[in-house]
Design a protein around this motif. Structure first.
Motif: not given
Ligand code: AHG
Ligand code: MN
Ligand code: MN
Length: 374
Positions: A102-110
């Motif tokens: 799974v590609y989790a949205i990077p923490s820098g993005y909402p």
């Protein structure tokens, strides 16, 4: 629009954002997400149009999670999907044929409340021959939208379990077909609609509103080189089609195989037909060839929304409970009456009611062949 045409943006705003139930159902943002997916598709279309001149032909010299060799375009189109969709604050996570986990949205993005599963390039064996390819996508909502907003790092909304839900829970699904023209075909649960890319302007324009698949057809698609591995009900169906006018179906059938599910499904949406990648004994460990989350589910959603049926042979695909991100499933889909017939053949086989068809005497019309045309 002044010229009376409906662009994708107008269609989505009218269909999703301006509906009275939009806010109560919490569908806010879905139209914006689909616009971002459409942007990815436009970039891929532009890249594919360059053909051999684009420097993207050939192998990437890597292998994906299925053990398949990745083409350069498999990798490049995956990257386009990720980059176009990760930043917009609408997604919690993504799953792709070309990414193992799974590609989790990077923490820098909402983080948002949607989950996107996709096959960035379908039919990749067609790339180097300048044949038709496509992209397929499926959108789910995280179970509890509050979860994804409340936490910053990898959480429940971005793990594997969040994606393992039956296809009937999809809130949107679609594909792009990169043919002589590029088309986006999608459904948000109110029918299946087709948009054609106007290349010089960059708009997707609604050209095929509320597509309906004819209930009857005389065209089927299957990779016949696998015939010796098929189960008896599929052999029986295909044999009867091949028998044509002199067989029990009493009509001639036509066959097509493009080796791109997108292209096959598109043809079926345009003029009817049946597509089969059934269970077979070639690789016994595999349930089927096609992947449930980002191939079978979105295509089954579109087919059902257009009045067709999609089954494994024994159950509705949209009811199948996934067990793994990249799990496979047998696929039989298309015109309603033919798919119902194939489902009946599976039932008769499982109940032992089709003995004449498994005997060596089974062939074209003969004394041994019951009449199934009734
Ligand atoms: P992909 O290129 O994403 O791996 O998918 C190809 C799939 C599907 O689109 C097509 O129907 C099928 O594989 C073709 O399989 P064969 O090579 O067995 O014909
Ligand atoms: Mn594919
Ligand atoms: Mn693919």
């Amino acid at each position: 629009m002044q010229d009376g045409r409906t662009t994708l943006s107008k269609f989505l705003i009218d269909t999703l954002d301006r509906q009275p139930c939009a806010s109560t159902q919490g569908m806010a943002g879905l139209s914006a997400l689909l616009i971002d997916v459409a942007a990815a598709i436009k970039s891929i279309s532009a890249m594919l149009t360059k053909g051999a001149l684009g420097g993207h032909y050939g192998s990437a010299q890597t292998v994906n999670t299925h053990g398949e060799e990745q083409k350069k375009l498999d990798v490049a189109t995956n990257e386009i999907f990720v980059q176009q969709c990760e930043w917009d604050g609408l997604l919690a996570a993504m799953v792709s044929e070309e990414m193992e986990d799974v590609y989790a949205i990077p923490s820098g993005y909402p983080r948002g409340e949607y989950l996107l599963a996709f096959d960035p390039l379908d039919g990749s064996s067609n790339i180097d021959i300048n044949g038709v390819v496509g992209s397929i996508f499926s959108v789910l909502r995280t179970r509890d939208p509050a979860d994804s907003a409340a936490t910053e790092s990898a959480d429940e909304s971005a793990n594997e379990a969040a994606f393992l839900r039956p296809g009937c829970e999809q809130v949107a699904a679609g594909y792009a077909v990169y043919g002589p023209s590029t088309m986006l075909v999608l459904s948000v649960g109110n029918g299946t609609h087709g948009f054609t890319l106007e290349r010089d302007i960059g708009n997707f324009v609604l050209t095929h509103s509320n597509i309906r698949i004819p209930d009857d057809t005389a065209e089927f698609a299957i990779n016949a080189s696998n015939e010796r591995f098929w189960e008896p009900p599929v052999r029986r169906y295909v044999q009867e089609c091949k028998d044509g006018r002199s067989g029990c179906r009493a009509r001639d059938f036509n066959m097509r195989w493009i080796a791109s599910m997108v292209a096959e499904v598109h043809r079926i949406l345009m003029r009817g037909g049946v597509f089969m990648y059934p269970r077979d004994s070639k690789t016994p460990a595999m349930e089927g060839r096609l992947r449930l989350l980002y191939e079978a589910n979105p295509m089954s959603f579109l087919i059902e929304q257009a009045g067709g049926l999609a089954i494994t042979g024994r159950e509705r695909i949209l009811d199948v409970r996934p067990h793994a991100l990249h799990g496979r499933v047998p696929v039989i889909l298309g015109s309603k009456n033919e798919v119902e017939r194939i489902a009946r053949y599976h039932g008769e086989y499982d109940r032992g009611e089709d003995k004449p068809f498994t005997s060596p005497l089974f062939g074209t019309r003969s004394l041994f062949l019951p009449d199934f045309t009734a």
